[in-house]
Design a protein around this motif. Sequence first.
Motif, PDB file in Angstrom:
ATOM      1  N   TYR A  68       0.700  -0.872  -0.079  1.00 49.10           N
ATOM      2  CA  TYR A  68       0.054  -0.191   0.417  1.00 49.10           C
ATOM      3  C   TYR A  68       0.692   1.043  -0.005  1.00 49.10           C
ATOM      4  O   TYR A  68       0.699   1.718   1.271  1.00 49.10           O
ATOM      5  CB  TYR A  68      -0.829  -0.018   1.309  1.00 49.10           C
ATOM      6  N   LEU A  69       1.304   1.552  -1.056  1.00 46.31           N
ATOM      7  CA  LEU A  69       2.060   2.521  -1.485  1.00 46.31           C
ATOM      8  C   LEU A  69       2.161   3.925  -0.680  1.00 46.31           C
ATOM      9  O   LEU A  69       3.100   4.415  -0.104  1.00 46.31           O
ATOM     10  CB  LEU A  69       2.444   3.057  -2.881  1.00 46.31           C
ATOM     11  N   PHE A  70       0.821   4.584  -0.747  1.00 46.33           N
ATOM     12  CA  PHE A  70       1.060   5.591   0.142  1.00 46.33           C
ATOM     13  C   PHE A  70       0.653   5.208   1.473  1.00 46.33           C
ATOM     14  O   PHE A  70       2.378   5.987   2.521  1.00 46.33           O
ATOM     15  CB  PHE A  70      -0.400   6.040   0.066  1.00 46.33           C
ATOM     16  N   MET A  71       1.042   4.211   2.126  1.00 45.87           N
ATOM     17  CA  MET A  71       0.666   4.263   3.755  1.00 45.87           C
ATOM     18  C   MET A  71       2.376   3.629   4.089  1.00 45.87           C
ATOM     19  O   MET A  71       3.405   4.118   4.869  1.00 45.87           O
ATOM     20  CB  MET A  71       0.410   3.099   3.992  1.00 45.87           C
ATOM     21  N   LYS A 102      -9.141  -0.582  -0.049  1.00 42.16           N
ATOM     22  CA  LYS A 102      -9.988  -0.935  -0.575  1.00 42.16           C
ATOM     23  C   LYS A 102      -8.468  -1.717  -2.430  1.00 42.16           C
ATOM     24  O   LYS A 102      -8.580  -2.570  -2.606  1.00 42.16           O
ATOM     25  CB  LYS A 102     -10.494  -0.099  -1.298  1.00 42.16           C
ATOM     26  N   HIS A 103      -7.891  -0.441  -2.512  1.00 44.58           N
ATOM     27  CA  HIS A 103      -6.692  -0.356  -2.842  1.00 44.58           C
ATOM     28  C   HIS A 103      -5.344  -0.302  -2.822  1.00 44.58           C
ATOM     29  O   HIS A 103      -5.856   0.598  -1.914  1.00 44.58           O
ATOM     30  CB  HIS A 103      -7.463   0.201  -4.829  1.00 44.58           C
ATOM     31  N   PRO A 104      -4.220  -0.994  -3.234  1.00 42.79           N
ATOM     32  CA  PRO A 104      -3.200  -0.579  -2.829  1.00 42.79           C
ATOM     33  C   PRO A 104      -2.388   0.154  -3.542  1.00 42.79           C
ATOM     34  O   PRO A 104      -0.884   0.931  -2.864  1.00 42.79           O
ATOM     35  CB  PRO A 104      -2.689  -1.746  -3.193  1.00 42.79           C
ATOM     36  N   GLY A 105      -2.806   0.862  -5.171  1.00 43.75           N
ATOM     37  CA  GLY A 105      -2.452   1.858  -5.628  1.00 43.75           C
ATOM     38  C   GLY A 105      -2.104   3.485  -5.142  1.00 43.75           C
ATOM     39  O   GLY A 105      -2.973   3.736  -3.543  1.00 43.75           O
ATOM     40  N   PHE A 106      -1.372   4.127  -5.028  1.00 43.29           N
ATOM     41  CA  PHE A 106      -0.937   5.682  -4.258  1.00 43.29           C
ATOM     42  C   PHE A 106      -2.597   6.624  -4.712  1.00 43.29           C
ATOM     43  O   PHE A 106      -3.467   6.952  -3.528  1.00 43.29           O
ATOM     44  CB  PHE A 106      -0.136   6.102  -4.666  1.00 43.29           C
ATOM     45  N   ASP A 107      -2.802   6.466  -5.699  1.00 39.90           N
ATOM     46  CA  ASP A 107      -3.625   7.525  -5.658  1.00 39.90           C
ATOM     47  C   ASP A 107      -4.797   6.934  -5.799  1.00 39.90           C
ATOM     48  O   ASP A 107      -6.136   7.249  -5.277  1.00 39.90           O
ATOM     49  CB  ASP A 107      -4.017   8.118  -7.351  1.00 39.90           C
ATOM     50  N   GLU A 108      -5.271   5.627  -5.955  1.00 36.59           N
ATOM     51  CA  GLU A 108      -6.624   4.441  -5.039  1.00 36.59           C
ATOM     52  C   GLU A 108      -6.598   5.040  -3.813  1.00 36.59           C
ATOM     53  O   GLU A 108      -7.598   5.662  -3.651  1.00 36.59           O
ATOM     54  CB  GLU A 108      -6.622   3.551  -6.024  1.00 36.59           C
ATOM     55  N   THR A 109      -5.989   4.900  -3.231  1.00 35.27           N
ATOM     56  CA  THR A 109      -5.505   5.338  -1.887  1.00 35.27           C
ATOM     57  C   THR A 109      -5.718   6.527  -1.405  1.00 35.27           C
ATOM     58  O   THR A 109      -6.689   6.721  -0.395  1.00 35.27           O
ATOM     59  CB  THR A 109      -3.865   5.167  -1.186  1.00 35.27           C
ATOM     60  N   VAL A 110      -5.320   7.747  -1.697  1.00 34.84           N
ATOM     61  CA  VAL A 110      -5.530   8.890  -1.936  1.00 34.84           C
ATOM     62  C   VAL A 110      -7.197   9.330  -2.011  1.00 34.84           C
ATOM     63  O   VAL A 110      -8.297   9.662  -1.289  1.00 34.84           O
ATOM     64  CB  VAL A 110      -4.432  10.111  -2.254  1.00 34.84           C
ATOM     65  N   GLU A 111      -7.812   8.479  -3.743  1.00 36.08           N
ATOM     66  CA  GLU A 111      -9.450   8.815  -3.674  1.00 36.08           C
ATOM     67  C   GLU A 111     -10.394   8.077  -2.445  1.00 36.08           C
ATOM     68  O   GLU A 111     -11.637   8.704  -1.929  1.00 36.08           O
ATOM     69  CB  GLU A 111      -9.557   8.723  -4.694  1.00 36.08           C
ATOM     70  N   GLY A 112      -9.395   6.949  -2.154  1.00 30.71           N
ATOM     71  CA  GLY A 112     -10.604   5.923  -1.044  1.00 30.71           C
ATOM     72  C   GLY A 112     -10.842   7.152   0.150  1.00 30.71           C
ATOM     73  O   GLY A 112     -12.013   6.856   0.305  1.00 30.71           O
ATOM     74  N   ILE A 113      -9.543   7.359   0.913  1.00 33.25           N
ATOM     75  CA  ILE A 113      -9.543   8.380   2.121  1.00 33.25           C
ATOM     76  C   ILE A 113     -10.955   9.134   1.865  1.00 33.25           C
ATOM     77  O   ILE A 113     -11.046   9.850   2.683  1.00 33.25           O
ATOM     78  CB  ILE A 113      -7.910   8.908   1.827  1.00 33.25           C
ATOM     79  N   LEU A 114     -10.677  10.432   0.568  1.00 34.22           N
ATOM     80  CA  LEU A 114     -11.397  11.673   0.295  1.00 34.22           C
ATOM     81  C   LEU A 114     -12.752  10.544   0.697  1.00 34.22           C
ATOM     82  O   LEU A 114     -13.453  11.514   1.136  1.00 34.22           O
ATOM     83  CB  LEU A 114     -10.614  12.482  -0.974  1.00 34.22           C
TER      84      LEU A 114
END
Length: 370
Positions: free
Chosen positions: A10-13, A102-114
């Motif tokens: 999970y690249l963002f975390m 839900k998703h490990p990708g950087f952008d997907e994580t940011v979108e999920g957080i928002l």
Amino acid sequence: MQYEIIRQPYLFMETMELLYKHINGISFTAMIDERIDPDEMPYRATVRKRLAILQGILEEVCRDIDAYDPALCRYFTYVNDGENHNSSYLARFIVSAFVDYKHPGFDETVEGILETWKQTQSKGGWLCRAKGAGLMRSLEPGSPGDLFAQIYTMEDLPADFRLSLYGALRNFPETLKELATLIRPVAEKLDVAIRNSGLSLDEVADYWLRSQLPPMEFLATSMGERVVEGAGDKTRVAIGLMNANQVFFGMAHDCGWTREYNYLYIGCCIFTHSMLKEHAAALDEVSTTLRSLSERRRLDVLRRLAKTSCYGLELAESMNMDRGNLSRLLSVLTSQGFLKQEKENQRIYYRTNREAMQVFFDRVMAEIFD
């Protein structure tokens, strides 16, 4: 029990945890030296190898990152949260209640957080302290009021940190965008470094799939049956890198929201027989920290730095210590919050953190007498 094991970081975390370690001088080398008990670790050779790889990743990615950059320090400097958690910092508090995994990708994580933040707003959810380092969201009755009141009821957090946290959460979309923009270049470097490191998440995932003690049974064994009561049938398992020796767990119905799966995060250096101190009971956490004070040399350093601040070379010479050994010692004491760091004239000065030590020993008393 059905398991879905995620074989990507999970690249963002992971980037947040990497920067937290870099900014606060926490090394995986110290974990090799201090956290592995040979009597408890049948897999210690594998753990040592993985921690060495992670240390290489940390050094490679952060080689040109200024640990005193004001923007990074704002988000990633350690804060004493009154609970002796060694991974409390502003960025974690900002996103911890809204990560959906839900998703490990950087952008997907940011979108999920928002998106989760927006759901919280629309459903009238409110924020409270999590059991670990960070916040959780709730739909339960008993909200202390508006966002300001919610944050300021968290009296175990320093007042200036609560003010920073309130400001960040009040303008959450802008804060999240700023944070994502700040760490994205680091995430890109980290992604490449992980791919080139030879550290296989498939190997870790396969270990848990074939283990005689499945992930949820391991969780119940190491943390107690009550942790997994009512967990349901589906669990998503993620493999942690930068939090190599920690375990986190969230149920599908935590905080009043319903998800289709539980979420279990297992560090890549966790094995079914390891039972590392970081995911044991409160007394074990206290015991681990006391072990970091168990050597006479460390107490000598703390006593010396309580009188005056010193930089590394000056301290090594005055105490007749090898610089490498002293560096590891300072890293351990800093990671436990017992030392403060200040930069002056390109030198890092250390000083004993009296307040943090007082909080810790108050906790020792509470654990024994409460």
